[in-house]
Write an enzyme that holds these catalytic residues in place. Structure first.
Site, short mmCIF file in Angstrom:
data_model
loop_
_atom_site.label_atom_id
_atom_site.label_comp_id
_atom_site.label_asym_id
_atom_site.label_seq_id
_atom_site.Cartn_x
_atom_site.Cartn_y
_atom_site.Cartn_z
N PHE A 375 -15.33 67.84 16.05
CA PHE A 375 -15.45 67.26 17.38
C PHE A 375 -14.54 66.05 17.61
CE2 PHE A 375 -19.88 68.54 16.03
CZ PHE A 375 -19.70 69.88 16.37
N CYS A 376 -13.38 66.03 16.99
CA CYS A 376 -12.46 64.90 17.10
C CYS A 376 -13.17 63.58 16.77
CB CYS A 376 -11.83 64.84 18.48
SG CYS A 376 -10.71 66.21 18.82
N ALA A 377 -14.09 63.66 15.82
CA ALA A 377 -14.81 62.48 15.32
C ALA A 377 -15.07 62.71 13.83
CB ALA A 377 -16.12 62.27 16.08
#
Length: 453
Positions: A375-377
């Site tokens: 999740f781009c995290a």
């Protein structure tokens, strides 16, 4: 609360009409089903109201700030009125600037270009990469993931107390996590930042579509968000807040619109006088349709009323969380615990399942669209999964072999346009997949699980 009770509760609104609500998709097992779009945290479907407003304006499209003709003047007025609408939606202070950008990522990169050269930036490792990565020319302190809102505030206070108090400092923090949906103590973090002479920027990409965001009430210096998460299409975003750093910085892009005056020098060069308004960072022909769509979404959400929107979303959150809690193999990811206030974003893993395999089965066999990956995290998801933060892995790949454990998670997210049936179908699908397994065979293709044909 049952569905019948929900319907009888006048404080809870029906889902807002969105594009794609009647789209049907094929199932690998045969037949078709209405698509359940449960990936709002990536891109929310456009509100029908927004689409209708844009369609009504489209025949009158003209060049903004660059024409004397009627359509150009109309488009310029519409663009600047959109700026005022967004400022009102965000509760901006007198003197604040609203800059139209391409996205939250673009907004935060713009601000990163504007921070003073000796600025110290403080960012929690829990941030989306849009907040985590833009500060390459600054001195960055990355803070460990807190496990309570109170710990977040105390961690920031200690870090700020240890810095040189004479230089500029900036804190970047999310309003709602794009992984867990949990709300962060923004007002308290802003108070801590200001008490230590620092400024603060709020990443409201996941907060603004679900809750009212007021720059004044939260006492933040800047706020950034994306149109495509606020039910507005067309690749647009906003950076709003204090004007001084933006006014003093070199333009984000050099070109027409950013410059007030350009003259030749006798030595053959050019002298440039830049605008000190928002136009300074809006060089080129602006995305007037994108700005108008954001303003339309702001009006639609305001008119619908956040109190009723929040009440309905909390019902959907309870439906999903209680449904998942009834499946022992499912682990919901959380920083602050089950009782933490949150928006409609929930990530989880399923024992015995690769996350990409599970998400593929939800899509192919039930017509449900969710997200799997990091999740781009990446640092946050690895922390929540208990894996080594240094462990290599990519979003959705390459650990996508069906049946094998992966470093990824599954995210279900929803909002103002989500029907009850979509979340009910999702809960049923999770139970059936865990109990009975997938009905189809899957293979890995380009790092993704897809139905085998």
């Amino acid at each position: 609360m049952s569905v019948s009770t929900l319907a009888a509760d006048q404080s809870v609104c029906a889902p807002l009409p969105v594009l794609g609500r009647d789209v049907t998709v094929p199932l690998v097992t045969g037949g078709e089903v209405t698509y359940a779009a449960l990936d709002y945290a990536a891109s929310a479907p456009a509100l029908q109201r927004v689409w209708d407003d844009v369609a009504a304006y489209a025949p009158y499209y003209g060049s903004v700030h660059r024409g004397a003709g009627y359509l150009s003047q109309l488009s310029t007025d519409l663009f600047e009125n959109a700026r005022r609408t967004v400022a009102e939606f965000l509760g901006c202070r007198e003197g604040d600037q609203v800059v139209f950008t391409r996205s939250t990522t673009d907004s935060l990169n713009l601000l990163a270009r504007a921070v003073p050269a000796d600025c110290r930036v403080f960012v929690f490792e829990t941030e989306h990469h849009a907040s985590l990565l833009p500060w390459r020319d600054a001195q960055v302190t990355y803070l460990n993931a807190p496990r309570t809102p109170e710990q977040a505030v105390s961690t920031l206070e200690r870090a700020l107390a240890d810095r040189d108090p004479h230089g500029p400092a900036l804190v970047c923090v999310t309003g709602a996590s794009n992984v867990t949906g949990e709300l962060w103590p923004v007002r308290e973090l802003a108070a801590a930042a200001h008490a230590h002479g620092a400024r603060i920027v709020l990443d409201a990409a996941q907060l603004a579509p679900h809750h009212p965001v007021s720059v004044t009430d939260l006492d933040v210096d800047w706020v950034a968000f994306s149109g495509h998460k606020l039910y507005a299409p067309f690749g647009s975003g906003v950076l709003a807040g204090r004007a001084d750093w933006l006014r003093e910085a070199e333009p984000y892009l050099a070109g027409g619109g950013a410059s007030r005056r350009v003259t030749r020098r006798t030595d053959g060069g050019v002298d440039v006088e830049w605008h000190d308004s928002a136009a300074r960072h809006e060089a080129g022909s602006p995305n007037v349709i994108g700005a108008y769509s954001i303003a339309s979404a702001c009006k639609a959400l305001t008119e619908a009323g956040f109190d009723t929107l929040v009440a309905r979303e909390q019902y959907l959150i309870r439906t999903v969380r209680e449904g998942l809690a009834g499946v022992p193999e499912v682990k919901i990811l959380s920083l602050f615990g089950d009782d933490a206030p949150r928006v409609g974003v929930i990530s989880f893993v399923v024992e015995g399942w690769n996350s990409s395999h599970f998400a593929a089965a939800l899509s192919a066999e039930y017509g449900i669209g969710v997200r799997d990956g990091l999740f781009c995290a990446h640092p946050l998801v690895r922390t929540l999964l208990g894996s080594d933060p240094q462990t290599q892995g990519e979003c959705g790949a390459p650990e996508a072999t069906p049946g094998e454990k992966s470093l990824n998670a599954i995210r279900v997210s929803f909002g103002a346009g989500t029907p009850d049936e979509h979340v009910e179908r999702f809960v049923t699908a999770v139970r059936e997949l865990v109990r009975d397994g997938a009905k189809w065979q899957y293979r890995t293709e380009d790092g993704r699980c897809v139905p085998a044909v």
